[in-house]
Scaffold this motif. Structure first.
Motif, mmCIF file in Angstrom:
data_model
loop_
_atom_site.group_PDB
_atom_site.id
_atom_site.type_symbol
_atom_site.label_atom_id
_atom_site.label_comp_id
_atom_site.label_asym_id
_atom_site.label_seq_id
_atom_site.Cartn_x
_atom_site.Cartn_y
_atom_site.Cartn_z
ATOM 1 N N ARG A 172 53.236 50.363 25.994
ATOM 2 C CA ARG A 172 53.960 51.629 26.007
ATOM 3 C C ARG A 172 55.441 51.376 26.277
ATOM 4 N N PRO A 173 56.313 52.127 25.658
ATOM 5 C CA PRO A 173 57.755 51.937 25.839
ATOM 6 C C PRO A 173 58.240 52.512 27.164
ATOM 7 N N GLY A 174 59.474 52.160 27.518
ATOM 8 C CA GLY A 174 60.132 52.764 28.667
ATOM 9 C C GLY A 174 59.942 52.044 29.983
ATOM 10 N N LEU A 175 59.342 50.829 29.972
ATOM 11 C CA LEU A 175 59.128 50.093 31.218
ATOM 12 C C LEU A 175 60.249 49.088 31.440
ATOM 13 N N ASP A 176 60.487 48.778 32.697
ATOM 14 C CA ASP A 176 61.538 47.844 33.095
ATOM 15 C C ASP A 176 60.908 46.460 33.330
ATOM 16 N N ASP A 205 35.877 37.362 53.219
ATOM 17 C CA ASP A 205 36.256 35.957 53.081
ATOM 18 C C ASP A 205 37.147 35.853 51.849
ATOM 19 N N MET A 206 38.441 36.024 52.055
ATOM 20 C CA MET A 206 39.368 36.073 50.934
ATOM 21 C C MET A 206 39.655 34.707 50.332
ATOM 22 N N GLN A 207 39.045 33.677 50.887
ATOM 23 C CA GLN A 207 39.222 32.335 50.341
ATOM 24 C C GLN A 207 37.960 31.813 49.655
ATOM 25 N N SER A 208 36.952 32.656 49.542
ATOM 26 C CA SER A 208 35.729 32.228 48.863
ATOM 27 C C SER A 208 35.971 32.228 47.356
ATOM 28 N N PRO A 209 35.395 31.274 46.629
ATOM 29 C CA PRO A 209 35.588 31.200 45.176
ATOM 30 C C PRO A 209 35.209 32.493 44.458
ATOM 31 N N ALA A 210 34.139 33.147 44.901
ATOM 32 C CA ALA A 210 33.695 34.381 44.249
ATOM 33 C C ALA A 210 34.726 35.489 44.428
ATOM 34 N N TYR A 211 35.254 35.633 45.647
ATOM 35 C CA TYR A 211 36.253 36.671 45.902
ATOM 36 C C TYR A 211 37.516 36.402 45.091
ATOM 37 N N ILE A 212 37.955 35.145 45.087
ATOM 38 C CA ILE A 212 39.188 34.788 44.370
ATOM 39 C C ILE A 212 39.055 35.059 42.878
ATOM 40 N N ALA A 213 37.917 34.677 42.289
ATOM 41 C CA ALA A 213 37.708 34.888 40.857
ATOM 42 C C ALA A 213 37.732 36.367 40.497
ATOM 43 N N GLN A 214 37.077 37.187 41.322
ATOM 44 C CA GLN A 214 37.045 38.623 41.058
ATOM 45 C C GLN A 214 38.419 39.242 41.246
ATOM 46 N N ARG A 215 39.105 38.830 42.298
ATOM 47 C CA ARG A 215 40.433 39.383 42.558
ATOM 48 C C ARG A 215 41.411 38.986 41.452
ATOM 49 N N ARG A 216 41.323 37.775 40.991
ATOM 50 C CA ARG A 216 42.191 37.282 39.909
ATOM 51 C C ARG A 216 41.992 38.115 38.643
ATOM 52 N N ALA A 217 40.740 38.361 38.305
ATOM 53 C CA ALA A 217 40.431 39.170 37.123
ATOM 54 C C ALA A 217 40.929 40.597 37.293
ATOM 55 N N ASN A 218 40.774 41.154 38.503
ATOM 56 C CA ASN A 218 41.210 42.530 38.757
ATOM 57 C C ASN A 218 42.727 42.676 38.655
ATOM 58 N N VAL A 219 43.458 41.700 39.212
ATOM 59 C CA VAL A 219 44.917 41.750 39.174
ATOM 60 C C VAL A 219 45.407 41.678 37.730
ATOM 61 N N SER A 220 44.840 40.776 36.960
ATOM 62 C CA SER A 220 45.218 40.655 35.548
ATOM 63 C C SER A 220 44.963 41.955 34.797
ATOM 64 N N GLU A 221 43.802 42.550 35.033
ATOM 65 C CA GLU A 221 43.439 43.788 34.337
ATOM 66 C C GLU A 221 44.335 44.943 34.752
ATOM 67 N N MET A 222 44.687 45.012 36.022
ATOM 68 C CA MET A 222 45.557 46.094 36.499
ATOM 69 C C MET A 222 46.922 46.049 35.835
ATOM 70 N N VAL A 223 47.507 44.849 35.742
ATOM 71 C CA VAL A 223 48.833 44.724 35.139
ATOM 72 C C VAL A 223 48.779 45.061 33.650
ATOM 73 N N VAL A 224 47.768 44.547 32.947
ATOM 74 C CA VAL A 224 47.649 44.796 31.517
ATOM 75 C C VAL A 224 47.448 46.289 31.255
ATOM 76 N N ARG A 225 46.606 46.945 32.027
ATOM 77 C CA ARG A 225 46.380 48.386 31.841
ATOM 78 C C ARG A 225 47.628 49.189 32.148
ATOM 79 N N PHE A 226 48.420 48.748 33.096
ATOM 80 C CA PHE A 226 49.664 49.438 33.420
ATOM 81 C C PHE A 226 50.633 49.406 32.242
ATOM 82 N N VAL A 227 50.663 48.286 31.528
ATOM 83 C CA VAL A 227 51.616 48.110 30.430
ATOM 84 C C VAL A 227 51.066 48.614 29.099
ATOM 85 N N ARG A 228 49.747 48.558 28.951
ATOM 86 C CA ARG A 228 49.134 48.874 27.667
ATOM 87 C C ARG A 228 49.389 50.334 27.253
ATOM 88 N N LYS A 229 49.566 50.538 25.954
ATOM 89 C CA LYS A 229 49.825 51.861 25.401
ATOM 90 C C LYS A 229 48.572 52.716 25.445
#
Length: 229
Positions: A172-176, A205-229
């Motif tokens: 979507r347009p208009g982002l900085d 346990d924020m250092q467990s592999p399962a938590y990190i993998a899920q959090r990593r995927a969530n962060v990526s998805e949040m940013v992409v959805r924020f920018v996506r049209k």
């Protein structure tokens, strides 16, 4: 410490010995010495902050002298600023090798988010240094034109992939671009900077592999959805 060679040493038979050659690895190497000082100082400043770090401890750990550290960096504050500059240089150097321009806009954005998340996760001392400089209200970083210059390509890369996405009709347009960078940084930074307090409060346990993998995927998805049209 290099061994002393006495010029008057004699071989058997009374002849003077030839001057001894320097052993391999004993040559003077200012760049290596400075790199070693920066590496040790980064840990010292990261663990103790500018106020708590001691030049004496850094000198002892690097097997050098306070005089040499002052010669190279001009003092404690100069060394601290050099550590900040080197920390930013390292992350920007790797970031420049992601080849984002060869990926589709969305894939490039995901790659950048995942790189930032992974870098922060595996470089806790970098996070500590940034937190320390925020405690200092950024006053030392403000003196560095180098850090300002290092961040120009980072924003340019985000601007490029974002504009490509807008032109392709996927973003979507208009982002900085700076705001996009801030969102990526904030979502990645929190997981390291607040892992102990947040984990304790919510029994995670924020250092467990399962938590990190899920959090990593969530962060990526949040940013992409924020920018996506």
């Amino acid at each position: 410490m290099n061994e002393l060679v006495h010029a008057g040493a004699r071989r058997p038979g009374g002849r003077s010995a030839a001057p001894a050659r320097k052993a391999p690895g004993r040559t003077n190497d200012p760049e290596r010495t400075q790199a070693n000082i920066l590496a040790v100082a980064a840990v010292e400043f990261g663990e103790k902050g500018l106020a708590g770090a001691r030049i004496d401890d850094i000198a002892e750990a690097t097997h050098t002298s306070k005089r040499m550290i002052y010669y190279y960096f001009g003092g404690k504050e100069g060394l601290y600023l050099a550590v900040l500059e080197e920390s930013y240089r390292r992350v920007r150097d790797v970031e420049s090798e992601l080849n984002l321009q060869n990926l589709s806009p969305e894939d490039a954005l995901r790659r950048l988010v995942e790189f930032t998340f992974d870098h922060h996760l595996h470089h806790e001392n970098y996070i500590r240094l940034v937190m320390s400089e925020n405690i200092n209200r950024g006053q030392y970083m403000a003196r560095s034109q180098r850090i300002q210059d290092l961040n120009v390509p980072a924003i340019a890369a985000i601007r490029d992939l974002y504009l490509r996405g807008v032109e392709a009709g996927v973003f979507r347009p208009g982002l900085d671009p700076v705001d996009i960078h801030a969102s990526i940084s904030a979502l990645s930074f929190f997981n390291v900077a607040n892992r102990h307090t947040f984990g304790t409060i919510f029994k995670l346990d924020m250092q467990s592999p399962a938590y990190i993998a899920q959090r990593r995927a969530n962060v990526s998805e949040m940013v992409v959805r924020f920018v996506r049209k």
